[in-house]
Motif scaffolding. Structure first.
Motif, PDB file in Angstrom:
ATOM      1  N   LEU A   1       0.839  -1.195   0.000  1.00 43.17           N
ATOM      2  CA  LEU A   1       0.000   0.000   0.000  1.00 43.17           C
ATOM      3  C   LEU A   1       0.873   1.243   0.000  1.00 43.17           C
ATOM      4  O   LEU A   1       1.803   1.365   0.788  1.00 43.17           O
ATOM      5  CB  LEU A   1      -0.908   0.006   1.241  1.00 43.17           C
ATOM      6  N   GLY A   2       0.563   2.153  -0.888  1.00 44.06           N
ATOM      7  CA  GLY A   2       1.274   3.424  -0.982  1.00 44.06           C
ATOM      8  C   GLY A   2       0.364   4.422  -1.669  1.00 44.06           C
ATOM      9  O   GLY A   2      -0.834   4.195  -1.820  1.00 44.06           O
ATOM     10  N   GLY A   3       0.932   5.524  -2.097  1.00 49.87           N
ATOM     11  CA  GLY A   3       0.152   6.480  -2.847  1.00 49.87           C
ATOM     12  C   GLY A   3      -0.921   7.188  -2.053  1.00 49.87           C
ATOM     13  O   GLY A   3      -1.712   7.949  -2.619  1.00 49.87           O
ATOM     14  N   ILE A   4      -0.978   6.961  -0.721  1.00 46.57           N
ATOM     15  CA  ILE A   4      -2.014   7.638   0.071  1.00 46.57           C
ATOM     16  C   ILE A   4      -1.667   9.102   0.281  1.00 46.57           C
ATOM     17  O   ILE A   4      -2.488   9.858   0.814  1.00 46.57           O
ATOM     18  CB  ILE A   4      -2.241   6.957   1.437  1.00 46.57           C
ATOM     19  N   GLY A   5      -0.494   9.514  -0.174  1.00 44.28           N
ATOM     20  CA  GLY A   5      -0.069  10.898  -0.004  1.00 44.28           C
ATOM     21  C   GLY A   5      -0.618  11.851  -1.032  1.00 44.28           C
ATOM     22  O   GLY A   5      -0.114  12.968  -1.171  1.00 44.28           O
ATOM     23  N   SER A   6      -1.666  11.453  -1.763  1.00 43.47           N
ATOM     24  CA  SER A   6      -2.244  12.384  -2.725  1.00 43.47           C
ATOM     25  C   SER A   6      -2.855  13.594  -2.038  1.00 43.47           C
ATOM     26  O   SER A   6      -2.949  14.662  -2.639  1.00 43.47           O
ATOM     27  CB  SER A   6      -3.297  11.675  -3.576  1.00 43.47           C
ATOM     28  N   ASP A   7      -3.305  13.449  -0.802  1.00 50.95           N
ATOM     29  CA  ASP A   7      -3.757  14.596  -0.008  1.00 50.95           C
ATOM     30  C   ASP A   7      -3.979  14.140   1.422  1.00 50.95           C
ATOM     31  O   ASP A   7      -4.048  12.937   1.713  1.00 50.95           O
ATOM     32  CB  ASP A   7      -5.040  15.204  -0.574  1.00 50.95           C
ATOM     33  N   ILE A   8      -4.113  15.104   2.322  1.00 54.87           N
ATOM     34  CA  ILE A   8      -4.297  14.832   3.741  1.00 54.87           C
ATOM     35  C   ILE A   8      -5.215  15.903   4.303  1.00 54.87           C
ATOM     36  O   ILE A   8      -5.093  17.078   3.957  1.00 54.87           O
ATOM     37  CB  ILE A   8      -2.922  14.792   4.459  1.00 54.87           C
ATOM     38  N   TYR A   9      -6.162  15.469   5.154  1.00 56.86           N
ATOM     39  CA  TYR A   9      -7.171  16.394   5.685  1.00 56.86           C
ATOM     40  C   TYR A   9      -7.456  16.015   7.132  1.00 56.86           C
ATOM     41  O   TYR A   9      -7.602  14.830   7.454  1.00 56.86           O
ATOM     42  CB  TYR A   9      -8.455  16.285   4.856  1.00 56.86           C
TER      43      TYR A   9
ATOM     44  N   VAL B   1     -11.048  15.499  -5.903  1.00 52.41           N
ATOM     45  CA  VAL B   1     -10.805  15.946  -7.270  1.00 52.41           C
ATOM     46  C   VAL B   1     -10.064  14.856  -8.024  1.00 52.41           C
ATOM     47  O   VAL B   1      -9.403  13.999  -7.430  1.00 52.41           O
ATOM     48  CB  VAL B   1     -10.022  17.280  -7.341  1.00 52.41           C
ATOM     49  N   ASP B   2     -10.193  14.910  -9.347  1.00 52.68           N
ATOM     50  CA  ASP B   2      -9.686  13.866 -10.233  1.00 52.68           C
ATOM     51  C   ASP B   2      -8.920  14.514 -11.377  1.00 52.68           C
ATOM     52  O   ASP B   2      -9.275  15.605 -11.839  1.00 52.68           O
ATOM     53  CB  ASP B   2     -10.887  13.061 -10.753  1.00 52.68           C
ATOM     54  N   GLU B   3      -7.886  13.824 -11.822  1.00 47.15           N
ATOM     55  CA  GLU B   3      -7.042  14.370 -12.890  1.00 47.15           C
ATOM     56  C   GLU B   3      -7.563  14.085 -14.289  1.00 47.15           C
ATOM     57  O   GLU B   3      -7.263  14.805 -15.236  1.00 47.15           O
ATOM     58  CB  GLU B   3      -5.624  13.798 -12.755  1.00 47.15           C
ATOM     59  N   TYR B   4      -8.330  13.019 -14.472  1.00 49.38           N
ATOM     60  CA  TYR B   4      -8.730  12.634 -15.823  1.00 49.38           C
ATOM     61  C   TYR B   4      -9.648  13.666 -16.477  1.00 49.38           C
ATOM     62  O   TYR B   4      -9.415  14.093 -17.598  1.00 49.38           O
ATOM     63  CB  TYR B   4      -9.439  11.273 -15.801  1.00 49.38           C
ATOM     64  N   GLY B   5     -10.718  14.031 -15.811  1.00 45.92           N
ATOM     65  CA  GLY B   5     -11.751  14.867 -16.432  1.00 45.92           C
ATOM     66  C   GLY B   5     -11.266  16.202 -16.983  1.00 45.92           C
ATOM     67  O   GLY B   5     -11.442  16.473 -18.165  1.00 45.92           O
ATOM     68  N   PRO B   6     -10.720  17.106 -16.127  1.00 40.88           N
ATOM     69  CA  PRO B   6     -10.626  16.928 -14.685  1.00 40.88           C
ATOM     70  C   PRO B   6     -12.009  17.001 -14.047  1.00 40.88           C
ATOM     71  O   PRO B   6     -12.932  17.564 -14.620  1.00 40.88           O
ATOM     72  CB  PRO B   6      -9.750  18.092 -14.242  1.00 40.88           C
TER      73      PRO B   6
ATOM     74  N   LEU C   1     -11.190   6.707 -11.837  1.00 41.73           N
ATOM     75  CA  LEU C   1     -10.848   7.991 -11.231  1.00 41.73           C
ATOM     76  C   LEU C   1      -9.376   8.025 -10.846  1.00 41.73           C
ATOM     77  O   LEU C   1      -8.857   7.065 -10.271  1.00 41.73           O
ATOM     78  CB  LEU C   1     -11.688   8.246  -9.979  1.00 41.73           C
ATOM     79  N   ASP C   2      -8.728   9.136 -11.175  1.00 50.72           N
ATOM     80  CA  ASP C   2      -7.373   9.401 -10.686  1.00 50.72           C
ATOM     81  C   ASP C   2      -7.515  10.427  -9.570  1.00 50.72           C
ATOM     82  O   ASP C   2      -7.334  11.624  -9.764  1.00 50.72           O
ATOM     83  CB  ASP C   2      -6.481   9.919 -11.812  1.00 50.72           C
ATOM     84  N   THR C   3      -7.898   9.952  -8.388  1.00 49.21           N
ATOM     85  CA  THR C   3      -8.229  10.834  -7.281  1.00 49.21           C
ATOM     86  C   THR C   3      -6.995  11.529  -6.709  1.00 49.21           C
ATOM     87  O   THR C   3      -5.905  10.964  -6.675  1.00 49.21           O
ATOM     88  CB  THR C   3      -8.938  10.036  -6.176  1.00 49.21           C
ATOM     89  N   GLU C   4      -7.212  12.759  -6.250  1.00 42.82           N
ATOM     90  CA  GLU C   4      -6.121  13.548  -5.679  1.00 42.82           C
ATOM     91  C   GLU C   4      -6.558  14.240  -4.390  1.00 42.82           C
ATOM     92  O   GLU C   4      -6.482  13.647  -3.345  1.00 42.82           O
ATOM     93  CB  GLU C   4      -5.587  14.547  -6.715  1.00 42.82           C
TER      94      GLU C   4
END
Length: 449
Positions: free
Chosen positions: A74-82, A192-197, A176-179
């Protein structure tokens, strides 16, 4: 370490930290000639996520989604933090999953080694030097299926391939490429998502309620509602550079950041531009209510080791009271935090620069102010590239207390690009980069010289 469930996961109501950072409040009061002293900013804690096999993690949420995780953790959870309300607890979000690039016959192909991976909202707690997973919520379609992280549309998104870049994979309109991530008072999430965006509203249990996309995208075949409510100009987003940052203002409005300048009128213009856009969205009106021009500093100011302007990105935006935001300008190696105020007079929504026939485009203007465009004023808060102990590729920032920030990095699931990313047995050759949460304390201000 993670829940063994099938989507019915524990979710506690949380309240975001509402007290503005003292250092930021002082910066605003000090006026345009003040900035935070980088010498005073320092790391006070670093915590690391342990190894959790990706297949076990994914299948505990949605059984049978991953048949072979190729040795990836598991990784990639650093796309955002709240902030999640309790001390040391945060909501994070993965991106689309393990992916890389391999050149075949002189052309780079986008690989998805674990195509069944489903993006997830992950609740973590920082305990000493360890990051613990408390909860996880799979992001699902209206019928409860995995959205996956696969690209949506042939011809617009990168074509997906297997781990070795030899076999093509199918597109998925629901992917979805979630961020960015924030949580509403009702317990639902906005991503938010990068594909659409896209701006994506997700229930407390992870089900996509509505995906808001640019007008004219014509995204069909999704297993959830899609609404064309965003400006059509966003159709010109650079590939893999859609929305990256998301903030929630005190009144509930959302601010989305386009990661990089739009490709207007063409790719070359986008690669050399230093002007990107922020958009304000009203959940009550279900509409964009404002758009702002944001100007990056020169790339060698953000990152002295870099001379390629196209490496400039916004990865995080954080609400800090009123209409003020922290905006993270970065490359993969360095980052600087800027304070901006969303001035009403800077709104360019519906104007000539939302028309892709306008020439020169907003992205082509070397001096937007000379053309009557009020670029958002900004003040440097801290240059993270000068703070010892801050890792590279910081993609998420949250407030911990009055004078402390939590930073989280994207470790790309330990993947690297190139044919050497996997061994002869198809197992990951791990980069050794871990997911870390780093606390940085900011102190007194000094005048800018």
């Amino acid at each position: 370490m993670f829940p063994h469930a099938t989507g019915r996961l524990r979710v506690r109501r949380s309240v975001a930290v509402s007290v503005p950072l003292v250092v930021i409040a002082a910066l605003v009061a000090a006026g345009p000639d003040a900035s935070a002293s980088d010498e005073d900013a320092h790391v006070v804690r670093t915590a690391t996520l342990g190894d959790i096999p990706l297949g076990a993690f994914s299948n505990s949420l949605l059984p049978g989604t991953v048949d072979d995780d190729r040795g990836i953790d598991l990784g990639g959870i650093g796309s955002d933090i709240y902030p999640a309300g309790r001390k040391g607890e945060f909501w994070t979000v993965t991106d689309r999953g393990p992916n890389g690039q391999i050149k075949v016959a002189g052309t780079k192909r986008r690989t998805f080694p674990v195509p069944g991976f489903d993006p997830a909202i992950v609740k973590i707690r920082v305990v000493g030097d360890t990051v613990k997973v408390l909860d996880a919520i799979p992001i699902t379609t209206a019928s409860g299926k995995a959205v996956t992280g696969l690209p949506n549309q042939a011809g617009r998104d990168e074509a997906p391939y297997s781990y070795d870049a030899r076999s093509p994979l199918s597109y998925n309109p629901s992917g979805l490429d979630t961020e960015g991530i924030v949580r509403s008072e009702d317990g639902s999430f906005w991503l938010v998502d990068e594909y659409g965006p896209s701006l994506v509203h997700v229930s407390a249990r992870g089900r996509v309620l509505t995906r808001y996309v640019p007008k004219g995208l014509n995204l069909t075949g999704t297993d959830y509602p899609v609404v064309e409510a965003l400006p059509a100009i966003l159709l010109h987003r650079k590939t893999n550079r859609g929305f990256e940052g998301l903030a929630q203002l005190p009144g509930g409005d959302l601010v989305m950041a386009v990661q990089s300048p739009l490709s207007l009128p063409d790719t070359d213009a986008g690669e050399t531009s230093r002007t990107t856009r922020l958009l304000r969205f009203s959940p009550k009106k279900k509409a964009v209510t404002a758009e702002y021009a944001y100007r990056f500093d020169p790339v060698n100011v953000v990152d002295p080791s870099e001379d390629d302007t196209s490496e400039l990105k916004i990865s995080s935006v954080v609400a800090v009271g009123g209409n003020r935001l922290l905006v993270e300008e970065r490359t993969d190696k360095a980052a600087r935090l800027q304070l901006v105020k969303l001035e009403r007079g800077a709104n360019i929504l519906g104007g000539p620069y939302d028309d892709d026939a306008t020439s020169p485009s907003l992205e082509q203007l070397d001096d937007p102010a000379a053309s009557g465009v009020l670029v958002l004023d900004k003040r440097l808060v801290v240059d993270l590239g000068t703070v010892a102990g801050v890792p590279g590729k910081i993609e998420g920032i949250a407030r911990v207390d009055h004078d402390t920030l939590a930073l989280i990095n994207d470790n790309d699931f330990g993947m690297t690009d190139g044919a050497g990313a996997f061994d002869a047995q198809g197992r990951l050759v791990d980069s050794g980069i871990e997911t870390t949460v780093t606390y940085v304390r900011l102190h007194r201000l000094q005048p800018r010289m």
